[in-house]
Design an enzyme around this catalytic site. Structure first.
Site, PDB file in Angstrom:
ATOM      1  N   HIS A  22       0.784  -1.316   0.006  1.00  0.00           N
ATOM      2  CA  HIS A  22      -0.022  -0.073   0.169  1.00  0.00           C
ATOM      3  C   HIS A  22       0.606   1.284  -0.138  1.00  0.00           C
ATOM      4  O   HIS A  22       0.137   2.217  -0.064  1.00  0.00           O
ATOM      5  CB  HIS A  22      -0.913  -0.029   1.201  1.00  0.00           C
ATOM      6  CG  HIS A  22      -1.728  -1.085   1.133  1.00  0.00           C
ATOM      7  ND1 HIS A  22      -2.134  -2.116   1.955  1.00  0.00           N
ATOM      8  CD2 HIS A  22      -3.065  -1.105   0.585  1.00  0.00           C
ATOM      9  CE1 HIS A  22      -3.079  -2.947   1.684  1.00  0.00           C
ATOM     10  NE2 HIS A  22      -3.809  -2.352   0.738  1.00  0.00           N
ATOM     11  N   ARG A  48      -6.894   5.961   0.706  1.00  0.00           N
ATOM     12  CA  ARG A  48      -6.808   4.836   1.715  1.00  0.00           C
ATOM     13  C   ARG A  48      -5.544   5.346   2.540  1.00  0.00           C
ATOM     14  O   ARG A  48      -5.604   4.942   3.753  1.00  0.00           O
ATOM     15  CB  ARG A  48      -6.592   3.452   1.432  1.00  0.00           C
ATOM     16  CG  ARG A  48      -7.885   3.044   0.736  1.00  0.00           C
ATOM     17  CD  ARG A  48      -7.895   1.394   0.588  1.00  0.00           C
ATOM     18  NE  ARG A  48      -6.991   0.674  -0.149  1.00  0.00           N
ATOM     19  CZ  ARG A  48      -7.064  -0.617  -0.386  1.00  0.00           C
ATOM     20  NH1 ARG A  48      -7.868  -1.380   0.450  1.00  0.00           N
ATOM     21  NH2 ARG A  48      -6.200  -1.213  -1.440  1.00  0.00           N
ATOM     22  N   ASP A 214     -13.572  -7.537  -3.959  1.00  0.00           N
ATOM     23  CA  ASP A 214     -12.761  -7.480  -2.551  1.00  0.00           C
ATOM     24  C   ASP A 214     -13.334  -6.287  -1.750  1.00  0.00           C
ATOM     25  O   ASP A 214     -13.342  -5.031  -2.134  1.00  0.00           O
ATOM     26  CB  ASP A 214     -11.340  -7.301  -3.099  1.00  0.00           C
ATOM     27  CG  ASP A 214     -10.405  -7.317  -1.805  1.00  0.00           C
ATOM     28  OD1 ASP A 214     -10.863  -7.426  -0.674  1.00  0.00           O
ATOM     29  OD2 ASP A 214      -9.224  -7.264  -1.963  1.00  0.00           O
ATOM     30  N   GLU A 240     -15.600 -11.145  -1.075  1.00  0.00           N
ATOM     31  CA  GLU A 240     -14.518 -11.187  -0.312  1.00  0.00           C
ATOM     32  C   GLU A 240     -14.516 -10.560   0.739  1.00  0.00           C
ATOM     33  O   GLU A 240     -14.696  -9.218   0.559  1.00  0.00           O
ATOM     34  CB  GLU A 240     -13.070 -11.315  -1.198  1.00  0.00           C
ATOM     35  CG  GLU A 240     -11.774 -11.512  -0.365  1.00  0.00           C
ATOM     36  CD  GLU A 240     -10.562 -11.434  -1.352  1.00  0.00           C
ATOM     37  OE1 GLU A 240      -9.735 -10.921  -1.132  1.00  0.00           O
ATOM     38  OE2 GLU A 240     -10.693 -11.934  -2.403  1.00  0.00           O
ATOM     39  N   GLU A 268      -7.804 -13.316   4.748  1.00  0.00           N
ATOM     40  CA  GLU A 268      -6.687 -12.260   4.600  1.00  0.00           C
ATOM     41  C   GLU A 268      -6.147 -11.542   5.654  1.00  0.00           C
ATOM     42  O   GLU A 268      -4.816 -11.459   6.018  1.00  0.00           O
ATOM     43  CB  GLU A 268      -7.053 -11.156   3.541  1.00  0.00           C
ATOM     44  CG  GLU A 268      -5.911 -10.186   3.400  1.00  0.00           C
ATOM     45  CD  GLU A 268      -6.207  -9.104   2.423  1.00  0.00           C
ATOM     46  OE1 GLU A 268      -5.563  -8.017   2.442  1.00  0.00           O
ATOM     47  OE2 GLU A 268      -7.254  -9.328   1.569  1.00  0.00           O
ATOM     48  N   HIS A 318      -3.442 -15.014   0.057  1.00  0.00           N
ATOM     49  CA  HIS A 318      -3.656 -13.632  -0.390  1.00  0.00           C
ATOM     50  C   HIS A 318      -1.985 -13.349  -0.703  1.00  0.00           C
ATOM     51  O   HIS A 318      -1.172 -13.187   0.062  1.00  0.00           O
ATOM     52  CB  HIS A 318      -3.869 -12.931   0.966  1.00  0.00           C
ATOM     53  CG  HIS A 318      -3.581 -11.194   0.629  1.00  0.00           C
ATOM     54  ND1 HIS A 318      -2.636 -10.614   1.112  1.00  0.00           N
ATOM     55  CD2 HIS A 318      -4.267 -10.368   0.016  1.00  0.00           C
ATOM     56  CE1 HIS A 318      -2.835  -9.336   0.830  1.00  0.00           C
ATOM     57  NE2 HIS A 318      -3.896  -9.356  -0.080  1.00  0.00           N
ATOM     58  N   GLU A 338      -3.256 -15.996  -6.421  1.00  0.00           N
ATOM     59  CA  GLU A 338      -3.740 -14.655  -6.908  1.00  0.00           C
ATOM     60  C   GLU A 338      -2.345 -13.943  -7.342  1.00  0.00           C
ATOM     61  O   GLU A 338      -1.189 -14.119  -6.453  1.00  0.00           O
ATOM     62  CB  GLU A 338      -4.282 -14.192  -5.398  1.00  0.00           C
ATOM     63  CG  GLU A 338      -4.453 -12.481  -5.646  1.00  0.00           C
ATOM     64  CD  GLU A 338      -4.895 -11.658  -4.181  1.00  0.00           C
ATOM     65  OE1 GLU A 338      -5.550 -10.927  -4.370  1.00  0.00           O
ATOM     66  OE2 GLU A 338      -4.437 -12.367  -3.259  1.00  0.00           O
TER      67      GLU A 338
END
Length: 392
Positions: A22, A48, A214, A240, A268, A318, A338
């Site tokens: 992130h 975020r 998600d 999810e 996750e 994840h 993923e």
């Protein structure tokens, strides 16, 4: 062959691209208007990073053996994680044989039980555990997947997580997982926008391509149920992580109430066999999604996977790049994997931990052969600036 012992443990931190995925520059799709638990507050809704999602940064753990071999791993944890590793966990690692991974995990977990159990402490334990597996593979000159019992498939198949499933389809992925943009605080209008976005993407990819949502812990049971029923007509494969991780009762109800055939997935942000035991025994989901860098490392993920396999539940880890690829290659109940699209516009395939790792493999045409190089098969980039904030 005598096994070397562990001579030194070092915990380093990095800002920018790395295990804390992130921690990206402005304009990256992962920091767009995406629903989060903080979306109930308008001032934290647009970005975020505004509420500090990237505050921790990356934790790099190096473990050096008495013969000079160095294993390493990366996870999320930054300076807090570095403190835990250097000032607490290192005492359980240094002096041990490189093969004594089970004992080291056990001591790290139970020594931190009074302030750990989940969160950044488990991130730190996970990172140490992964570094130990990397070290053992390098000492034995074997890939980690061989240490885990060997591959059950020659090639991994991937779905892509990112803002552009339509482009992911063109790249050969089997499906695309979209971030949900609007949470309950944005009302019926936000719900309609979520469904409109899904309908638009369905029109782009056709009927036979997997689409998933998600929801990143941002919903409540009534909203998630309405979203699931609205998305069912659009062929949503799974919904999810709709709820906070500790709401096992909510997940159990949601799974009962979603349309028949739709899968509920989560995990996750869950950790340890005990957390996943709750998800499994309460029948909260159809697929569990542990992050190997957060749930307790490979040592604990193997236990979690065995619990799930006994109940016929799939384990699709994840993200986590090579740290999960080596695991997925060895488990029948992990039939696909993923891939996080870390290009800013999700329009090309780039390594998840770029630029921190070198030799990090990526899917080509949505598929990948897991490398047979020793350990996890990656190297730290010497050009990336790292700091060691604590020593012991």
């Amino acid at each position: 062959m005598s096994m070397p012992t562990i001579r030194a443990v070092r915990a380093l931190t990095v800002r920018g691209g790395g295990a804390d995925y992130h921690d990206q520059d402005a304009g990256h799709w992962i920091d767009d208007h995406i629903a989060t638990p903080m979306s109930r507050y308008p001032e934290y809704r647009q970005s975020r990073q505004s509420f500090g999602i990237n505050v921790l940064g990356t934790l790099v753990i190096e473990i050096e053996a008495s013969d000079g071999t160095v294993g390493f791993a990366v996870t999320t944890g930054g300076e807090i994680g570095a403190f835990i590793v250097e000032r607490h966990l290192a005492r359980f690692i240094e002096g041990q044989r490189v093969t004594d991974i089970e004992k080291m995990w056990d001591q790290m977990f139970y020594a931190t039980l009074y302030y750990g159990r989940k969160g950044v402490v488990l991130n730190a334990i996970s990172g140490v555990d992964l570094a130990l597996w990397d070290l053992l593979g390098k000492v034995r000159q074997e890939p980690v997947h061989q240490l885990l019992g060997g591959k059950v498939r020659d090639e991994l198949e991937f779905y892509a997580t990112g803002a552009r499933p339509d482009l992911a389809k063109e790249m050969g992925f089997i499906g695309g997982k979209l971030p949900l943009h609007h949470g309950p605080a944005e009302g019926d209008a936000g719900l309609r926008r979520n469904l409109d976005a899904l309908a638009d993407m369905r029109s782009r990819v056709g009927d036979d391509f997997w689409l998933m949502l998600d929801c990143w812990m941002s919903l409540d049971v009534p909203y998630a149920t309405r979203l699931a029923h609205g998305a069912h007509a659009l062929g949503l494969k799974w919904i999810e992580e709709c709820l906070p991780p500790d709401d096992y009762w909510g997940y159990a109800k949601l799974r009962r109430d979603v349309p028949r055939g739709m899968l509920v997935t989560t995990g996750e942000h869950e950790a340890t066999r005990w957390g996943f035991r709750m998800l499994l025994e309460m029948e909260c989901c159809d697929i569990i999604q542990p992050d190997v860098g957060w749930c307790g490392g490979l040592t604990e993920l193997m236990r979690i996977s065995a619990l799930a396999d006994a109940r016929g539940v799939l384990v699709i880890p994840h993200g986590s790049s090579v740290y999960s690829y080596h695991f997925v290659a060895t488990r029948h109940n992990s039939p696909f994997a993923e891939f996080l699209m870390m290009a800013p516009q999700a329009d090309r395939v780039v390594p998840m931990f770029d630029p921190l790792l070198l030799d990090e493999p990526v899917p080509v045409g949505g598929r990948m052969k897991v490398p047979d190089t020793a350990g996890f098969g990656v190297r730290l980039n010497p050009d990336v600036r790292m700091q060691r904030p604590y020593e012991h």
